[in-house]
Design a protein around this motif. Structure first.
Motif: not given
Length: 163
Positions: A95-96, A119-122, A145-149
């Motif tokens: 996914t990059g 964690v880069a390019n995400a 996994m954690a996201t901004h939300l």
């Protein structure tokens, strides 16, 4: 070469020795989910290989849809175990997204615990944790996994057998 016409496997670098049980190809099934996506199941293959002269394990992973065999996700990278029981891992995803992880391994209990340093390019993912365990000859893992939300929570888990 030995009498069969094949080269013997290179000796395992001493730094890799405690994780030599991982070397080879593992295949099985996993399942995933997250609050923002529907649950899903997948087939998976992991490969851990070692060139013999470097203190590193090459890692590659690929997944596919169980019903159609259609490719889903892939990633590859390197695991660098240290003699003090720490480990550094770099992973590039299809996914990059790029992960730089640090963690620990316990050779006796056959457990590797990783936590993202970067964690880069995400655009959404901000943290990833992985735990690999060998139990009764089967390799299991959990990816959180954690996201901004969302906070760190389970995303993937699988159980794999060595081929």
């Amino acid at each position: 070469m030995d009498g069969s016409g094949t080269r013997p496997a290179p000796p395992v670098h001493p730094a890799v020795g405690p994780l030599a049980y991982l070397l080879g190809t593992w295949r099985g099934q996993g399942e995933g989910g997250f609050p923002t996506i529907a649950s899903f199941k997948y087939g998976e293959e992991l490969q851990f290989s070692h060139p013999g002269n470097k203190p590193v394990i090459a890692y590659s992973q690929k997944t596919w849809k169980l019903d159609s065999g259609e490719p889903m996700h892939s990633e590859s990278g390197y695991w660098r175990p240290k003699p003090d029981g720490t480990i550094e891992v770099v992973i590039a995803q299809s996914t990059g997204l790029i992960e730089v992880q640090k963690g620990t391994y316990n050779a006796e209990e056959k457990v590797v615990k990783l936590q993202s340093e970067l964690v880069a390019n995400a655009s959404k993912v901000k943290e990833i944790a992985r735990v690999f365990k060998l139990v009764n000859g089967e390799l299991s893992y959990v990816v959180e996994m954690a996201t901004h939300l969302t906070s760190l929570q389970p995303h993937l888990k699988a159980l794999l057998k060595k081929l």
